[in-house]
Design a protein around this motif. Structure first.
Motif, PDB file in Angstrom:
ATOM      1  N   ARG A  41      12.554   3.904  60.872  1.00  0.00           N
ATOM      2  CA  ARG A  41      11.867   3.926  59.582  1.00  0.00           C
ATOM      3  C   ARG A  41      10.768   2.864  59.592  1.00  0.00           C
ATOM      4  O   ARG A  41      10.982   1.755  60.108  1.00  0.00           O
ATOM      5  N   ALA A  42       9.640   3.196  59.019  1.00  0.00           N
ATOM      6  CA  ALA A  42       8.530   2.235  58.999  1.00  0.00           C
ATOM      7  C   ALA A  42       7.904   2.191  57.608  1.00  0.00           C
ATOM      8  O   ALA A  42       7.840   3.199  56.916  1.00  0.00           O
ATOM      9  N   MET A  43       7.487   1.018  57.196  1.00  0.00           N
ATOM     10  CA  MET A  43       6.784   0.862  55.915  1.00  0.00           C
ATOM     11  C   MET A  43       5.434   0.192  56.167  1.00  0.00           C
ATOM     12  O   MET A  43       5.332  -1.018  56.253  1.00  0.00           O
ATOM     13  N   PRO A  44       4.386   1.021  56.363  1.00  0.00           N
ATOM     14  CA  PRO A  44       3.042   0.446  56.537  1.00  0.00           C
ATOM     15  C   PRO A  44       2.413   0.147  55.170  1.00  0.00           C
ATOM     16  O   PRO A  44       3.072   0.323  54.146  1.00  0.00           O
ATOM     17  N   ASN A  45       1.179  -0.293  55.150  1.00  0.00           N
ATOM     18  CA  ASN A  45       0.483  -0.400  53.861  1.00  0.00           C
ATOM     19  C   ASN A  45      -0.957   0.095  53.972  1.00  0.00           C
ATOM     20  O   ASN A  45      -1.444   0.390  55.070  1.00  0.00           O
ATOM     21  N   LEU A  46      -1.601   0.219  52.818  1.00  0.00           N
ATOM     22  CA  LEU A  46      -2.887   0.918  52.757  1.00  0.00           C
ATOM     23  C   LEU A  46      -3.988   0.350  53.663  1.00  0.00           C
ATOM     24  O   LEU A  46      -4.818   1.122  54.159  1.00  0.00           O
ATOM     25  N   PRO A  47      -4.052  -0.969  53.920  1.00  0.00           N
ATOM     26  CA  PRO A  47      -5.090  -1.460  54.846  1.00  0.00           C
ATOM     27  C   PRO A  47      -5.018  -0.814  56.237  1.00  0.00           C
ATOM     28  O   PRO A  47      -5.886  -1.057  57.078  1.00  0.00           O
ATOM     29  N   ALA A  48      -4.039   0.046  56.465  1.00  0.00           N
ATOM     30  CA  ALA A  48      -4.012   0.875  57.685  1.00  0.00           C
ATOM     31  C   ALA A  48      -5.341   1.617  57.822  1.00  0.00           C
ATOM     32  O   ALA A  48      -5.808   1.880  58.923  1.00  0.00           O
ATOM     33  N   GLN A  49      -5.957   1.932  56.680  1.00  0.00           N
ATOM     34  CA  GLN A  49      -7.217   2.692  56.709  1.00  0.00           C
ATOM     35  C   GLN A  49      -8.363   1.922  57.348  1.00  0.00           C
ATOM     36  O   GLN A  49      -9.374   2.508  57.706  1.00  0.00           O
ATOM     37  N   VAL A  50      -8.208   0.584  57.470  1.00  0.00           N
ATOM     38  CA  VAL A  50      -9.228  -0.208  58.175  1.00  0.00           C
ATOM     39  C   VAL A  50      -8.599  -0.952  59.362  1.00  0.00           C
ATOM     40  O   VAL A  50      -9.123  -1.965  59.827  1.00  0.00           O
ATOM     41  N   GLY A  51      -7.464  -0.445  59.837  1.00  0.00           N
ATOM     42  CA  GLY A  51      -6.810  -1.047  61.008  1.00  0.00           C
ATOM     43  C   GLY A  51      -6.188  -2.410  60.742  1.00  0.00           C
ATOM     44  O   GLY A  51      -5.967  -3.196  61.666  1.00  0.00           O
ATOM     45  N   GLU A  52      -5.904  -2.722  59.454  1.00  0.00           N
ATOM     46  CA  GLU A  52      -5.374  -4.051  59.110  1.00  0.00           C
ATOM     47  C   GLU A  52      -4.065  -3.943  58.331  1.00  0.00           C
ATOM     48  O   GLU A  52      -3.798  -4.758  57.443  1.00  0.00           O
ATOM     49  N   ALA A  53      -3.251  -2.965  58.677  1.00  0.00           N
ATOM     50  CA  ALA A  53      -1.958  -2.828  57.983  1.00  0.00           C
ATOM     51  C   ALA A  53      -0.984  -3.890  58.472  1.00  0.00           C
ATOM     52  O   ALA A  53      -1.205  -4.530  59.506  1.00  0.00           O
ATOM     53  N   VAL A  54       0.094  -4.066  57.696  1.00  0.00           N
ATOM     54  CA  VAL A  54       1.263  -4.711  58.279  1.00  0.00           C
ATOM     55  C   VAL A  54       2.406  -3.741  58.022  1.00  0.00           C
ATOM     56  O   VAL A  54       2.548  -3.197  56.927  1.00  0.00           O
TER      57      VAL A  54
END
Ligand SMILES: NC(=O)c1ccc[n+]([C@@H]2O[C@H](COP(=O)([O-])OP(=O)(O)OC[C@H]3O[C@@H](n4cnc5c(N)ncnc54)[C@H](OP(=O)(O)O)[C@@H]3O)[C@@H](O)[C@H]2O)c1
Length: 261
Positions: free
Chosen positions: A110-123
């Motif tokens: 299971r993974a919980m990313p966050n919206l800055p994934a859209q600019v390659g800066e998720a955690v």
């Protein structure tokens, strides 16, 4: 190169696709024809149906909304094999829930990313299910490192991860919104208010990351006695900003627990 199948090419699915597209062979299943067309134009990935993506992928990433999740799991039941890894990013859906509905000893992460994934800066917070191996966790880490940073946690901490970093961008955007509004009320133009606030947030985050010093130390460095920053911080402390944030995060964590299944 591993074959990865992404089910759901929306906000998150497409951000993951953008990050991993160069490193892995990826297929996507997206039911919305307009979105599927967009993915094809932007990433050169042709959408396929769920059965094709499920059968042909070593790793299946489930990136549909929690309300579409049962339908997708139902359609995957009996199709997923033990040599495949399922990675779910759906908020609140536990590994156990997916394992039970898959009907076999399926390897789930299971993974919980966050919206800055859209600019390659998720955690992304990552946790393994009952049958996932340490190699599976490593694989998940490789995937989500393509869209930012990753942390490995026990599943019992996933609600806290959701409250801190999953929902976190929402708090930061609200903070930015309030700062911009205050800046405009002082006569600055909307464009200038946006630029000043965005760059201040970005610069402060970068300094916090690179200096190796704590937020409290850096705060001390901009707060001279009797100065302007101290005057502003006194107002925030008087209104107990720390306590408010603690309550806000507790509310998010409680809601994550209520929604989880
Ligand atoms: N957005 C975030 O900040 C964030 C952060 C962490 C985790 N997540 C998790 O990520 C997941 C996806 O969120 P999102 O914001 O990316 O949602 P989204 O933009 O709505 O994307 C989901 C996509 O999957 C499609 N879809 C639904 N059912 C499908 C099916 N059976 N087969 C193929 N495609 C299907 C949807 O099409 P339709 O629009 O036609 O339904 C939509 O295009 C959620 O479970 C969420 O909890 C999101």
């Amino acid at each position: 190169m591993s074959k990865i199948g992404i089910i759901g090419g929306g906000n998150m699915g497409s951000a993951i696709l953008a990050g991993i597209g160069r490193k892995f062979t990826v297929r996507v299943c997206e039911q919305d024809a307009r979105r599927a067309g967009l993915l094809k134009r932007r990433f050169g990935v042709k959408a396929a149906d769920l059965a094709t993506v499920a059968a042909g992928s070593r790793i299946i990433i489930l990136a549909v909304k929690p309300q579409n999740f049962d339908e997708v799991l139902g359609r995957l039941r009996g199709r997923v094999r033990q040599d495949q890894l399922i990675i779910s990013i759906a908020a609140g859906i536990t590994c156990r829930y997916i394992e039970q509905r898959s009907g076999q000893r399926i390897r789930v992460v299971r993974a919980m990313p966050n919206l800055p994934a859209q600019v390659g800066e998720a955690v992304t917070g990552i946790c393994p299910g009952k049958f996932a191996t340490s190699a599976d966790v490593k694989t998940a880490r490789q995937i989500f490192n393509c869209i930012g940073k990753t942390v490995i946690v026990d599943e019992r901490l996933m609600d806290a991860i959701t409250a801190v970093s999953g929902s976190g961008p929402g708090y930061i955007f609200y903070f930015a919104e309030c700062l911009e509004k205050a800046a405009r009320s002082m006569g600055l133009s909307p464009t200038m208010a946006r630029e000043l606030v965005t760059q201040t947030l970005k610069g402060s985050a970068r300094l916090l990351e690179r200096s190796g010093e704590g937020a409290d130390v850096l705060r001390g460095r901009v707060t001279s006695k009797g100065g302007t920053t101290q005057a502003a911080l006194a107002v925030l402390q008087k209104h107990k900003m720390g306590k408010i944030l603690q309550q806000a995060l507790a509310a998010a964590k409680k809601r994550a627990k209520e929604l989880s299944k």
